[in-house]
Scaffold this motif. Sequence first.
Motif, PDB file in Angstrom:
ATOM      1  N   THR A  40       7.887  -9.132  50.262  1.00 48.23           N
ATOM      2  CA  THR A  40       9.316  -7.996  49.868  1.00 48.23           C
ATOM      3  C   THR A  40       8.712  -6.867  51.114  1.00 48.23           C
ATOM      4  O   THR A  40       9.625  -5.916  51.698  1.00 48.23           O
TER       5      THR A  40
ATOM      6  N   PHE B 267      12.919 -11.988  53.315  1.00 48.37           N
ATOM      7  CA  PHE B 267      12.772 -10.911  51.902  1.00 48.37           C
ATOM      8  C   PHE B 267      13.048 -12.521  50.832  1.00 48.37           C
ATOM      9  O   PHE B 267      13.551 -12.298  49.685  1.00 48.37           O
TER      10      PHE B 267
ATOM     11  N   PRO C 188       9.672  -7.551  61.139  1.00 41.03           N
ATOM     12  CA  PRO C 188       9.696  -8.617  61.675  1.00 41.03           C
ATOM     13  C   PRO C 188      11.515  -8.056  62.358  1.00 41.03           C
ATOM     14  O   PRO C 188      12.236  -8.043  63.475  1.00 41.03           O
TER      15      PRO C 188
ATOM     16  N   GLY D 299      16.125   3.181  46.531  1.00 36.84           N
ATOM     17  CA  GLY D 299      15.420   2.274  46.190  1.00 36.84           C
ATOM     18  C   GLY D 299      14.391   1.970  45.746  1.00 36.84           C
ATOM     19  O   GLY D 299      13.760   2.449  44.995  1.00 36.84           O
TER      20      GLY D 299
ATOM     21  N   LYS E 184      28.972  -4.638  57.805  1.00 34.86           N
ATOM     22  CA  LYS E 184      28.409  -4.186  59.440  1.00 34.86           C
ATOM     23  C   LYS E 184      28.673  -5.191  60.938  1.00 34.86           C
ATOM     24  O   LYS E 184      29.342  -5.299  61.333  1.00 34.86           O
TER      25      LYS E 184
ATOM     26  N   THR F  56      21.738  -0.054  55.371  1.00 31.24           N
ATOM     27  CA  THR F  56      20.721  -0.301  54.417  1.00 31.24           C
ATOM     28  C   THR F  56      19.557  -0.238  54.298  1.00 31.24           C
ATOM     29  O   THR F  56      18.774   0.148  53.139  1.00 31.24           O
TER      30      THR F  56
ATOM     31  N   THR G  30      13.709 -11.026  59.451  1.00 27.78           N
ATOM     32  CA  THR G  30      13.489 -10.447  57.577  1.00 27.78           C
ATOM     33  C   THR G  30      14.558 -11.008  56.643  1.00 27.78           C
ATOM     34  O   THR G  30      14.283 -10.590  55.497  1.00 27.78           O
TER      35      THR G  30
ATOM     36  N   GLN H 113      19.444   3.367  52.015  1.00 31.34           N
ATOM     37  CA  GLN H 113      19.639   2.592  50.224  1.00 31.34           C
ATOM     38  C   GLN H 113      18.677   2.007  50.140  1.00 31.34           C
ATOM     39  O   GLN H 113      18.490   2.061  49.332  1.00 31.34           O
ATOM     40  N   PHE H 114      17.911   0.567  51.215  1.00 28.28           N
ATOM     41  CA  PHE H 114      16.638   0.386  50.084  1.00 28.28           C
ATOM     42  C   PHE H 114      15.031   1.897  50.261  1.00 28.28           C
ATOM     43  O   PHE H 114      15.007   1.403  49.576  1.00 28.28           O
TER      44      PHE H 114
ATOM     45  N   PHE I 264      21.240  -4.542  46.285  1.00 27.83           N
ATOM     46  CA  PHE I 264      22.616  -4.875  47.105  1.00 27.83           C
ATOM     47  C   PHE I 264      22.429  -4.614  48.390  1.00 27.83           C
ATOM     48  O   PHE I 264      23.156  -3.842  48.943  1.00 27.83           O
ATOM     49  N   GLY I 265      20.836  -4.181  48.722  1.00 25.80           N
ATOM     50  CA  GLY I 265      20.623  -3.317  49.651  1.00 25.80           C
ATOM     51  C   GLY I 265      21.238  -3.841  51.439  1.00 25.80           C
ATOM     52  O   GLY I 265      21.585  -2.896  52.517  1.00 25.80           O
ATOM     53  N   PHE I 266      21.635  -5.812  51.376  1.00 22.71           N
ATOM     54  CA  PHE I 266      21.514  -5.932  52.432  1.00 22.71           C
ATOM     55  C   PHE I 266      23.617  -5.594  52.502  1.00 22.71           C
ATOM     56  O   PHE I 266      24.013  -6.738  53.821  1.00 22.71           O
TER      57      PHE I 266
ATOM     58  N   GLY J 193       8.722  -7.117  54.771  1.00 20.81           N
ATOM     59  CA  GLY J 193      10.176  -6.926  55.118  1.00 20.81           C
ATOM     60  C   GLY J 193      11.117  -6.896  56.519  1.00 20.81           C
ATOM     61  O   GLY J 193      11.773  -7.986  57.027  1.00 20.81           O
TER      62      GLY J 193
ATOM     63  N   PRO K  40      25.609  -3.155  52.695  1.00 22.56           N
ATOM     64  CA  PRO K  40      25.745  -2.900  53.903  1.00 22.56           C
ATOM     65  C   PRO K  40      25.642  -3.532  55.406  1.00 22.56           C
ATOM     66  O   PRO K  40      26.173  -3.495  55.897  1.00 22.56           O
ATOM     67  N   GLN K  41      25.042  -4.170  55.349  1.00 21.20           N
ATOM     68  CA  GLN K  41      24.368  -5.185  56.644  1.00 21.20           C
ATOM     69  C   GLN K  41      25.273  -5.809  57.124  1.00 21.20           C
ATOM     70  O   GLN K  41      26.028  -6.583  57.750  1.00 21.20           O
TER      71      GLN K  41
ATOM     72  N   SER L 251      22.180  -2.533  59.953  1.00 18.54           N
ATOM     73  CA  SER L 251      22.842  -1.212  59.152  1.00 18.54           C
ATOM     74  C   SER L 251      22.174  -0.238  58.851  1.00 18.54           C
ATOM     75  O   SER L 251      20.855   0.048  58.339  1.00 18.54           O
TER      76      SER L 251
ATOM     77  N   LEU M 216      19.745  -0.360  43.657  1.00 22.94           N
ATOM     78  CA  LEU M 216      20.191  -0.002  45.649  1.00 22.94           C
ATOM     79  C   LEU M 216      19.087  -1.413  46.320  1.00 22.94           C
ATOM     80  O   LEU M 216      20.082  -1.978  47.199  1.00 22.94           O
ATOM     81  N   THR M 217      17.783  -1.637  45.840  1.00 18.88           N
ATOM     82  CA  THR M 217      17.669  -2.831  46.447  1.00 18.88           C
ATOM     83  C   THR M 217      18.566  -3.698  46.131  1.00 18.88           C
ATOM     84  O   THR M 217      18.638  -4.761  47.430  1.00 18.88           O
TER      85      THR M 217
END
Lengths: 85, 85
Positions: free
Chosen positions: B14, A42, B20, B45, A24, B38, A38, B41-42, A16-18, B17, A20-21, B35, A13-14
């Motif tokens: 993190t 990260f 910002p 997670g 988008k 995102t 951000t 999902q985080f 692949f957290g970005f 994170g 969806p961003q 997103s 989950l974390t």
Amino acid sequence: MYWYLIGTAAALLTTFGFVPQIIKMRRTKSSRDVSLATLFQFSAGVILWTLYGLHIEDVIIIAANVISFLILSMAIVFYYYYREK
Amino acid sequence: MYWYLIGTAAALLTTFGFVPQIIKMRRTKSSRDVSLATLFQFSAGVILWTLYGLHIEDVIIIAANVISFLILSMAIVFYYYYREK
């Protein structure tokens, strides 16, 4: 085995957290409201998490953060590609 | 002690994170390109990471993910507050 699955789900989950961003940004062709700070914060964080994972010899933490770093790098590329001209 | 500092720095970067991103939403008064998937999902997670941290009894992982969850909750509130009317 049960805890292995919890850890794996958490990592997936974390890690692949970005994603969806990224999707988008591709869809809207804009990264105006996305925070580059951000993404960089990260990236620095997951590099240090990888080192910490190596130290405590936790393969889940190591793998999750290496993949995270690759996805963050992709998000940063997309950020610059789609930022307001 | 050295590794404790690496882990702490990783956790701080993190954990905070999305700060910002929250600041940017406040400044631009827009969350259009952010997103929501995102953020959710985080959130899922870090809840699982917290459980995993409890299992392996790693106080850094537990603390980092609990705080992360609070910050993500704040980011989700800001997302809805500043989304395009």
